[in-house]
Design a protein around this motif. Sequence first.
Motif, PDB file in Angstrom:
ATOM      1  N   ARG A  80       0.828  -1.214   0.000  1.00 32.97           N
ATOM      2  CA  ARG A  80       0.000   0.000   0.000  1.00 32.97           C
ATOM      3  C   ARG A  80       0.862   1.264   0.000  1.00 32.97           C
ATOM      4  O   ARG A  80       0.602   2.210  -0.756  1.00 32.97           O
ATOM      5  N   VAL A  81       1.873   1.295   0.856  1.00 34.91           N
ATOM      6  CA  VAL A  81       2.743   2.467   0.922  1.00 34.91           C
ATOM      7  C   VAL A  81       3.491   2.658  -0.394  1.00 34.91           C
ATOM      8  O   VAL A  81       3.598   3.778  -0.908  1.00 34.91           O
ATOM      9  N   ALA A  82       4.002   1.570  -0.961  1.00 34.05           N
ATOM     10  CA  ALA A  82       4.709   1.667  -2.239  1.00 34.05           C
ATOM     11  C   ALA A  82       3.785   2.199  -3.333  1.00 34.05           C
ATOM     12  O   ALA A  82       4.178   3.059  -4.138  1.00 34.05           O
ATOM     13  N   ALA A  83       2.552   1.684  -3.370  1.00 33.90           N
ATOM     14  CA  ALA A  83       1.592   2.166  -4.372  1.00 33.90           C
ATOM     15  C   ALA A  83       1.310   3.650  -4.191  1.00 33.90           C
ATOM     16  O   ALA A  83       1.219   4.411  -5.172  1.00 33.90           O
ATOM     17  N   TYR A  84       1.168   4.081  -2.961  1.00 33.72           N
ATOM     18  CA  TYR A  84       0.920   5.494  -2.674  1.00 33.72           C
ATOM     19  C   TYR A  84       2.074   6.370  -3.160  1.00 33.72           C
ATOM     20  O   TYR A  84       1.874   7.367  -3.869  1.00 33.72           O
ATOM     21  N   LEU A  85       3.301   5.999  -2.794  1.00 32.26           N
ATOM     22  CA  LEU A  85       4.451   6.809  -3.180  1.00 32.26           C
ATOM     23  C   LEU A  85       4.632   6.834  -4.697  1.00 32.26           C
ATOM     24  O   LEU A  85       4.917   7.887  -5.281  1.00 32.26           O
ATOM     25  N   ILE A  86       4.466   5.679  -5.334  1.00 30.92           N
ATOM     26  CA  ILE A  86       4.593   5.632  -6.798  1.00 30.92           C
ATOM     27  C   ILE A  86       3.535   6.509  -7.452  1.00 30.92           C
ATOM     28  O   ILE A  86       3.799   7.162  -8.471  1.00 30.92           O
ATOM     29  N   SER A  87       2.345   6.548  -6.868  1.00 33.08           N
ATOM     30  CA  SER A  87       1.274   7.366  -7.447  1.00 33.08           C
ATOM     31  C   SER A  87       1.607   8.850  -7.438  1.00 33.08           C
ATOM     32  O   SER A  87       1.037   9.620  -8.200  1.00 33.08           O
ATOM     33  N   GLN A  88       2.544   9.261  -6.568  1.00 30.26           N
ATOM     34  CA  GLN A  88       2.900  10.670  -6.489  1.00 30.26           C
ATOM     35  C   GLN A  88       3.790  11.119  -7.646  1.00 30.26           C
ATOM     36  O   GLN A  88       3.892  12.316  -7.917  1.00 30.26           O
ATOM     37  N   PHE A  89       4.473  10.153  -8.294  1.00 27.68           N
ATOM     38  CA  PHE A  89       5.380  10.558  -9.375  1.00 27.68           C
ATOM     39  C   PHE A  89       5.157   9.783 -10.672  1.00 27.68           C
ATOM     40  O   PHE A  89       5.777  10.082 -11.685  1.00 27.68           O
ATOM     41  N   SER A  90       4.246   8.817 -10.693  1.00 27.39           N
ATOM     42  CA  SER A  90       4.122   7.932 -11.856  1.00 27.39           C
ATOM     43  C   SER A  90       3.682   8.671 -13.117  1.00 27.39           C
ATOM     44  O   SER A  90       4.018   8.253 -14.229  1.00 27.39           O
ATOM     45  N   SER A  91       2.955   9.765 -12.975  1.00 23.33           N
ATOM     46  CA  SER A  91       2.503  10.497 -14.157  1.00 23.33           C
ATOM     47  C   SER A  91       3.543  11.482 -14.683  1.00 23.33           C
ATOM     48  O   SER A  91       3.377  12.050 -15.764  1.00 23.33           O
ATOM     49  N   ARG A  92       4.636  11.679 -13.941  1.00 20.69           N
ATOM     50  CA  ARG A  92       5.658  12.653 -14.342  1.00 20.69           C
ATOM     51  C   ARG A  92       6.678  12.071 -15.301  1.00 20.69           C
ATOM     52  O   ARG A  92       7.258  12.797 -16.101  1.00 20.69           O
ATOM     53  N   GLY A  93       6.957  10.778 -15.178  1.00 17.88           N
ATOM     54  CA  GLY A  93       7.971  10.155 -16.019  1.00 17.88           C
ATOM     55  C   GLY A  93       9.379  10.324 -15.509  1.00 17.88           C
ATOM     56  O   GLY A  93      10.321   9.798 -16.098  1.00 17.88           O
ATOM     57  N   ARG A  94       9.550  11.030 -14.380  1.00 17.68           N
ATOM     58  CA  ARG A  94      10.867  11.224 -13.783  1.00 17.68           C
ATOM     59  C   ARG A  94      10.731  11.193 -12.275  1.00 17.68           C
ATOM     60  O   ARG A  94       9.692  11.588 -11.727  1.00 17.68           O
ATOM     61  N   VAL A  95      11.800  10.758 -11.582  1.00 15.99           N
ATOM     62  CA  VAL A  95      11.728  10.650 -10.128  1.00 15.99           C
ATOM     63  C   VAL A  95      13.138  10.581  -9.557  1.00 15.99           C
ATOM     64  O   VAL A  95      14.066  10.094 -10.209  1.00 15.99           O
ATOM     65  N   ASP A  96      13.303  11.078  -8.356  1.00 15.68           N
ATOM     66  CA  ASP A  96      14.501  10.800  -7.573  1.00 15.68           C
ATOM     67  C   ASP A  96      14.135   9.651  -6.638  1.00 15.68           C
ATOM     68  O   ASP A  96      13.370   9.830  -5.687  1.00 15.68           O
ATOM     69  N   LEU A  97      14.655   8.478  -6.909  1.00 14.06           N
ATOM     70  CA  LEU A  97      14.271   7.279  -6.161  1.00 14.06           C
ATOM     71  C   LEU A  97      14.766   7.290  -4.721  1.00 14.06           C
ATOM     72  O   LEU A  97      14.321   6.466  -3.915  1.00 14.06           O
ATOM     73  N   VAL A  98      15.653   8.205  -4.372  1.00 16.26           N
ATOM     74  CA  VAL A  98      16.060   8.346  -2.979  1.00 16.26           C
ATOM     75  C   VAL A  98      15.030   9.180  -2.219  1.00 16.26           C
ATOM     76  O   VAL A  98      14.369   8.704  -1.300  1.00 16.26           O
ATOM     77  N   ALA A  99      14.884  10.450  -2.605  1.00 16.33           N
ATOM     78  CA  ALA A  99      14.020  11.363  -1.855  1.00 16.33           C
ATOM     79  C   ALA A  99      12.546  11.006  -1.970  1.00 16.33           C
ATOM     80  O   ALA A  99      11.785  11.152  -1.010  1.00 16.33           O
ATOM     81  N   ASP A 100      12.105  10.522  -3.148  1.00 12.40           N
ATOM     82  CA  ASP A 100      10.679  10.310  -3.386  1.00 12.40           C
ATOM     83  C   ASP A 100      10.215   8.889  -3.096  1.00 12.40           C
ATOM     84  O   ASP A 100       9.013   8.629  -3.130  1.00 12.40           O
ATOM     85  N   TYR A 101      11.141   7.999  -2.795  1.00 11.90           N
ATOM     86  CA  TYR A 101      10.729   6.598  -2.610  1.00 11.90           C
ATOM     87  C   TYR A 101      11.477   5.912  -1.469  1.00 11.90           C
ATOM     88  O   TYR A 101      10.895   5.600  -0.429  1.00 11.90           O
ATOM     89  N   ALA A 102      12.783   5.715  -1.622  1.00 10.69           N
ATOM     90  CA  ALA A 102      13.527   4.901  -0.660  1.00 10.69           C
ATOM     91  C   ALA A 102      13.545   5.513   0.740  1.00 10.69           C
ATOM     92  O   ALA A 102      13.452   4.793   1.736  1.00 10.69           O
ATOM     93  N   GLN A 103      13.661   6.836   0.842  1.00 17.28           N
ATOM     94  CA  GLN A 103      13.703   7.465   2.159  1.00 17.28           C
ATOM     95  C   GLN A 103      12.358   7.434   2.865  1.00 17.28           C
ATOM     96  O   GLN A 103      12.284   7.266   4.087  1.00 17.28           O
TER      97      GLN A 103
END
Length: 455
Positions: free
Chosen positions: A141-164
């Motif tokens: 659930r948490v992973a789906a939530y975080l991915i939903s915050q950037f999935s439409s952008r096509g770009r992400v910092d996987l540290v600040a926006d996901y792993a942390q």
Amino acid sequence: MQSHSEFQGPPPGCPAHADGRRTPLHGPEFAADPAAFYEALRQHGPSAPVELAPGVEAELVTDYAAALHVLQNPDTFARDSRHWRALNEGCVPLDSPVLPMMMYRPNCLFSDGADHMRLRQSVTASLARVDTHRLSRHVDRVAAYLISQFSSRGRVDLVADYAQLLPLLVFNDLFGCPAEIGDRLVFGISGIFDGVDAEKANEVLTEALLELVALKRRSPGEDITSWLMEHPSALSDEEMVHQLVTLIAAGTEPTQNIIASALRLLLTDEKYVGDQSAAGLLVDDAINDVLWNSPPIANYGVHYPVHDMELGGAKLPAGEPVVISFAAANADPNLSTGRQVLSKRAHLAWGAGPHACPAKDPALLVSVLAIEKLLNTLPDIDLALPAESLTWRPGPFHRALEVLPARFTPVRPERRPSAVRATGGHMTENTPRQDRGNEVSRGKWWSSFLSWWKV
């Protein structure tokens, strides 16, 4: 964070750094190539004199066998930092950035003997009650939530926006945090690790945990906080707070570094890139690679000799910090000939002996599920810059990427998180890196997740 010039030096008369021969483990040079530092330090023998931060000196153990000896002999090498002679004599700068990670706290990490056994049993018994199925569902659930915050952008910092963020939000659930307390917990722990207004962050974290303890005293639930209270160890409120701080730190910093470092390998290393035939096995292999070759906590396990002694010919004065280099020990050349027959779990990333990490199984489960969820949701994700340009956060203890920019084909989020937009939690690709870190630590991520999940 403060610059080195802002740190107070040792008081007059202190011997710290009088000879100038200690190797510094702080600054960008060490962060860029720690392996070169470890190789040079091996010339001293099984251990070597180092400087953890300006004004803070220690002995770093780089030999695998010597590290095991220290870790497995608590009667000779104590963990209670009240043995720290230089600190007791006023020779350690009180504003040193490493002091919060080394100062005494009434928890199982900084205790010995009967006290350690009592506190450790409360932790292990509480962690043993965690339902892995519930934990797996919540990670998803948490992973789906975080991915939903950037999935439409096509770009992400996987540290600040996901792993942390992912481990912090998962632990909020395990601790039974209501929305408002959980938001402050995320702010506090993020600020301490990131060095963003650390004094304020520590104050917020302590107050939030005190409120959480008071809440669970009144209304216990099915969570780690309540289980710690129920344990026959009968922890005081102070002990509860410090046990929770240790669990948060041990459960979040290593886990987020495992996730980020394993993703770096999966996106860049030719051993993993392009082979989708055994994705699950590849994730396990990448994590094992990280634990052996780039452990998330590279140097820690601070011990204090209870009397003057020698370790492999090196004289260790009583009360001098002896730090285990898990990274250097794993790369010990003496292991090279027999490493193929060693168990995959023979690495020291989780420590060893009575103080070995009690949360390694949940941390591994969270890491595997978080990585698999991301790769399954965004199968064409790729690194957005050359791998050799990636940088690492300075510091003597961790091995942590600064950023991990990635790109992918934009997709529609699983749910439209309107509550997140209202709290300002959503970040855009144009937000500066420093500001985005502040936004992560100050945003209402836990309450936003709870609102998103109820939609």
